[in-house]
Design an enzyme around this catalytic site. Structure first.
Site, PDB file in Angstrom:
ATOM      1  N   PRO A   2       0.715  -1.205  -0.052  1.00 21.62           N
ATOM      2  CA  PRO A   2      -0.114   0.008  -0.150  1.00 21.62           C
ATOM      3  C   PRO A   2       0.824   1.367   0.019  1.00 21.62           C
ATOM      4  O   PRO A   2       1.978   1.227   0.672  1.00 21.62           O
ATOM      5  CB  PRO A   2      -0.759  -0.013   1.521  1.00 21.62           C
ATOM      6  CG  PRO A   2      -0.806  -1.386   1.620  1.00 21.62           C
ATOM      7  CD  PRO A   2       0.682  -1.991   1.106  1.00 21.62           C
ATOM      8  N   LYS A  52       4.397   5.047   5.059  1.00 16.71           N
ATOM      9  CA  LYS A  52       3.685   3.998   4.929  1.00 16.71           C
ATOM     10  C   LYS A  52       3.719   3.280   6.313  1.00 16.71           C
ATOM     11  O   LYS A  52       3.431   2.011   6.319  1.00 16.71           O
ATOM     12  CB  LYS A  52       4.374   2.882   3.853  1.00 16.71           C
ATOM     13  CG  LYS A  52       4.405   3.177   2.593  1.00 16.71           C
ATOM     14  CD  LYS A  52       5.248   2.378   1.471  1.00 16.71           C
ATOM     15  CE  LYS A  52       5.534   2.983   0.158  1.00 16.71           C
ATOM     16  NZ  LYS A  52       5.865   2.212  -0.716  1.00 16.71           N
ATOM     17  N   ARG A 121      14.347   8.551  10.499  1.00 14.32           N
ATOM     18  CA  ARG A 121      14.669   7.828   9.317  1.00 14.32           C
ATOM     19  C   ARG A 121      13.811   8.058   8.402  1.00 14.32           C
ATOM     20  O   ARG A 121      14.199   7.663   7.173  1.00 14.32           O
ATOM     21  CB  ARG A 121      15.131   6.388   9.722  1.00 14.32           C
ATOM     22  CG  ARG A 121      13.854   5.375   9.996  1.00 14.32           C
ATOM     23  CD  ARG A 121      14.493   4.167  10.333  1.00 14.32           C
ATOM     24  NE  ARG A 121      13.216   3.149  10.793  1.00 14.32           N
ATOM     25  CZ  ARG A 121      12.505   2.512   9.942  1.00 14.32           C
ATOM     26  NH1 ARG A 121      12.485   2.507   8.862  1.00 14.32           N
ATOM     27  NH2 ARG A 121      11.493   1.887  10.674  1.00 14.32           N
ATOM     28  N   ARG A 258      11.991  -3.266  -9.816  1.00 11.68           N
ATOM     29  CA  ARG A 258      10.653  -2.820  -9.971  1.00 11.68           C
ATOM     30  C   ARG A 258      10.359  -2.569 -11.477  1.00 11.68           C
ATOM     31  O   ARG A 258      11.237  -1.977 -12.201  1.00 11.68           O
ATOM     32  CB  ARG A 258      10.600  -1.636  -9.205  1.00 11.68           C
ATOM     33  CG  ARG A 258      11.162  -1.762  -7.462  1.00 11.68           C
ATOM     34  CD  ARG A 258      10.072  -2.674  -6.936  1.00 11.68           C
ATOM     35  NE  ARG A 258       8.869  -2.262  -6.669  1.00 11.68           N
ATOM     36  CZ  ARG A 258       8.641  -1.336  -5.710  1.00 11.68           C
ATOM     37  NH1 ARG A 258       9.374  -0.866  -5.062  1.00 11.68           N
ATOM     38  NH2 ARG A 258       7.345  -0.691  -5.724  1.00 11.68           N
TER      39      ARG A 258
END
Length: 272
Positions: A2, A52, A121, A258
């Site tokens: 997601p 996320k 981070r 990817r």
């Protein structure tokens, strides 16, 4: 996995049904049993999303941190909660609703220093009002990596994933081979503002739509896109199909495992 808009939607929904109340927390699977015991029965003060990452803040400075990863998902309903079936990592029960979490990459309890370390981070989240795009730009501008990798680097732009990265570059007319060092401040501002607007729209709609009004199915008299991700897009998962703007077949390539998608005409390669 997601993208950030989904996590912000989850944070808002969880706040709506659980915040301000004591929450019973269990781990039917057992992998989160010790963490559940630390927060069960405490009042859930608030929830938030950062990129996320989903954070549930409980009284007593305890925070449950969830990262869904590739396979994690939440289910919800009204009480009584059904008996857990299969590998359920965490169940939350409030005054009227339950939540069930399966398959996350991370589900852990953090103390305040742990939450601070997590935030430190992560890069700027376009969906957060406290985001500083100037910090993201400094990191991006100093790198010779290609823009898709930089936009999906969560230490630079938190919450941007593969779909948004492909689409925002198309809308900007930038080749996916463009390095971060080639982006000047004005172009970065335009990229950031467009990404922020698209992701905000994603929070409202619950899906990723990136096409301008003149390129919608209704305007172009074409069939709606059929894809499990939903939404109308320019290039993502449209290899070989005609570009909605110029008609050139959409190209596909790979970067670090990817898939990248772009229009060779609308996003010409940078010339030296």
């Amino acid at each position: 996995m997601p993208e950030g808009h989904t996590i912000h939607r989850l944070a808002a929904r969880h706040r709506e049904i659980l915040a301000g109340h004591p929450v019973a927390v269990t781990s039917p699977q057992g992998r989160f049993a010790s963490g559940a015991a630390l927060v069960s029965g405490r009042v859930l003060r608030d929830t938030e999303a950062y990129g996320k990452h989903l954070l549930h803040h409980y009284e007593g400075d305890r925070t449950v941190h969830v990262h869904l990863g590739l396979y994690g998902k939440f289910a919800e309903g009204t009480l009584p909660a059904p008996a857990p079936v299969g590998q359920v990592r965490m169940v939350l029960a409030g005054p009227a609703h339950w939540l069930e979490l399966r398959g996350p990459t991370a589900c852990e309890v953090l103390d305040p220093p742990g939450v601070d370390a997590l935030r430190a981070r992560l890069g700027a989240d376009p969906l957060r009002d406290d985001a500083d795009p100037a910090v993201a730009y400094r990191r991006l501008r100093s790198s010779t990596k290609a823009l898709p990798a930089l936009l999906m680097d969560q230490s630079i732009v938190a919450g941007c994933g593969l779909i948004y990265a492909n689409e925002v570059l198309f809308r900007a007319g930038l080749s996916p081979q463009t390095p971060g060092t080639a982006i000047d401040p004005a172009r970065w501002t335009a990229l950031w503002d467009d990404l922020r607007a698209l992701m905000k729209e994603g929070v409202l709609r619950g899906r990723i739509d990136t096409v301008h009004t003149e390129h919608t199915p209704e305007a172009m008299r074409r069939a709606p896109r059929v894809d499990r991700h939903g939404g109308e897009v320019y290039v993502y998962r449209r290899p070989g199909q005609p570009c909605l703007v110029c008609g050139t077949p959409v190209a596909r390539g790979a970067m670090a495992g990817r898939n990248l998608y772009w229009c060779p005409t609308c996003q010409p390669a940078r010339t030296r």
